[in-house]
Scaffold this motif. Structure first.
Motif, short mmCIF file in Angstrom:
data_model
loop_
_atom_site.label_atom_id
_atom_site.label_comp_id
_atom_site.label_asym_id
_atom_site.label_seq_id
_atom_site.Cartn_x
_atom_site.Cartn_y
_atom_site.Cartn_z
N ASP A 53 -9.93 -1.04 -2.29
CA ASP A 53 -10.77 -0.11 -1.55
C ASP A 53 -10.04 0.50 -0.36
OD1 ASP A 53 -12.84 1.24 -0.31
OD2 ASP A 53 -14.30 -0.36 -0.66
N LYS A 54 -9.86 1.80 -0.39
CA LYS A 54 -9.16 2.51 0.68
C LYS A 54 -9.96 2.55 1.98
CE LYS A 54 -6.50 5.62 -2.31
NZ LYS A 54 -6.19 7.04 -2.61
N ARG A 55 -11.20 2.15 1.91
CA ARG A 55 -12.02 2.15 3.14
C ARG A 55 -11.77 0.92 4.01
NH1 ARG A 55 -17.76 2.48 0.52
NH2 ARG A 55 -16.67 1.07 -0.91
N MET A 56 -10.95 -0.02 3.53
CA MET A 56 -10.64 -1.19 4.34
C MET A 56 -9.95 -0.78 5.63
SD MET A 56 -11.63 -4.00 2.64
CE MET A 56 -13.10 -3.06 2.19
N HIS A 57 -10.38 -1.34 6.75
CA HIS A 57 -9.78 -1.03 8.04
C HIS A 57 -8.58 -1.93 8.30
CE1 HIS A 57 -13.41 1.13 10.13
NE2 HIS A 57 -13.03 1.71 9.00
N GLY A 58 -7.64 -1.41 9.08
CA GLY A 58 -6.44 -2.16 9.44
C GLY A 58 -5.19 -1.41 9.03
#
Length: 334
Positions: free
Chosen positions: A178-183
């Protein structure tokens, strides 16, 4: 079955060398070894120019975006094996790692993912302990890891750990992390959404503590420094966990989860009760963790709520269901 090994790496050439040597020593040789390297990582590029792969079928892939999610997605796009096994550059798989992984997939067509134990070494000392409960998501939202402590036989789980997880390539051909993961580096909990999407589609994920890698947690070059509180890293981890669980749970479970998360929580994502419990021993640090937890939960909720489901890159509808690819009944004790 053909085995692909996928290793994302960043600025840890000595650790990567140990990892590749461990892959070379496998009793069942890999048919493809993919190392994903950041375009700006001069240390690793220099090491790889001098490294003698011998008979290792090594392929170097360049990634231009920071973070483990981009690295793994770039690697997945060139996988040719029937099984893709993911590990970290600071890990050294045991010699029978690929052989045991292949055996588990061979024995059951309903299994989409296989994970194992990562034996963590801190200051050259093995982190001791044992647990029979590994990789479970409880109905109200608490995630139990313990992948480094698992004992006993093979069992079905909800989530695997990134340092030691393998997937059936045919079942994840249209799935990406998932590209929406933060970091900007580790992107903690990136595995959660991936594994739960497979679980939601009816597939079986299993954990076998006899499938082992030695894990030597190395320095990270992002906001998450391990064992140290960093506000942004804390917020990002809570955001990622929240997003993964909200995607997985039913609407009723989401209400239960949000209520539990705000009022109870865990040591890694504090709710009100956890803050009060830690306040006497941690003081202002507990308060900072609590505020970071609340912000992470809120941001995770906003990401989930605002996302246009018809434009998701990470789209669980694209995952072949277990029934579509196999009619074989699961028996995790085979």
């Amino acid at each position: 079955m053909r085995n692909t090994v996928l290793i994302p790496t960043y600025r840890r050439p000595i650790d990567l060398s140990c990892c590749l040597l461990a892959i070379q020593a496998q009793t069942k040789p890999a048919t493809q070894v993919i190392v994903v390297v950041r375009n700006t990582d001069q240390e690793t590029w220099k090491f790889l120019q001098e490294f003698d792969p011998g008979n290792l079928p090594l392929e170097i892939v360049t990634v231009f975006v920071p973070g483990v999610v981009a690295a793994l997605n770039t690697g997945l796009s060139v996988v040719r094996g029937d099984i893709v096994s993911i590990t970290d550059d600071d890990a050294a798989p045991h010699p029978t790692w690929l052989a045991k992984i292949s055996h588990r997939f061979d024995n059951n067509n309903s299994i989409v993912a296989v994970g194992g134990r990562d034996c963590i070494y801190q200051n050259n000392q093995l982190e001791d302990g044992s647990s029979n409960i590994v990789g479970k998501v409880q109905w109200f939202g608490r995630v139990i890891g313990n992948h480094h402590l698992g004992v006993g036989g093979i069992r079905e789980v909800d989530v695997l750990k990134g340092v030691n997880m393998s997937f059936r390539s045919s079942a994840i051909s249209d799935l990406r992390f998932d590209k929406r993961m933060h970091g900007t580096g580790a992107q903690v909990h990136f595995e959660l959404a991936f594994c739960l999407a497979l679980k939601k589609s009816g597939w079986k994920l299993v954990y076998d503590p006899q499938i082992k890698v030695n894990h030597y947690p190395a320095k990270r070059f992002d906001e998450d420094k391990r064992q140290q509180f960093h506000q942004l890293a804390f917020i990002n981890a809570v955001h990622n966990e929240t997003l993964g669980l909200l995607e997985y749970f039913s609407p009723v479970q989401n209400i239960v989860f949000i209520t539990w998360a705000v009022f109870v929580g865990t040591r890694d994502a504090l709710g009100l009760i956890q803050w009060l419990r830690l306040l006497p021993s941690q003081g202002t640090l507990a308060t900072r963790k609590w505020f970071a937890s609340i912000e992470g939960r809120w941001l995770g909720y906003c990401t989930w709520k605002q996302w246009d489901k018809h434009q998701k890159i990470f789209n669980v509808v694209q995952i072949p269901t277990r029934k579509a690819l196999s009619s074989h009944k699961v028996n995790i004790n085979e």
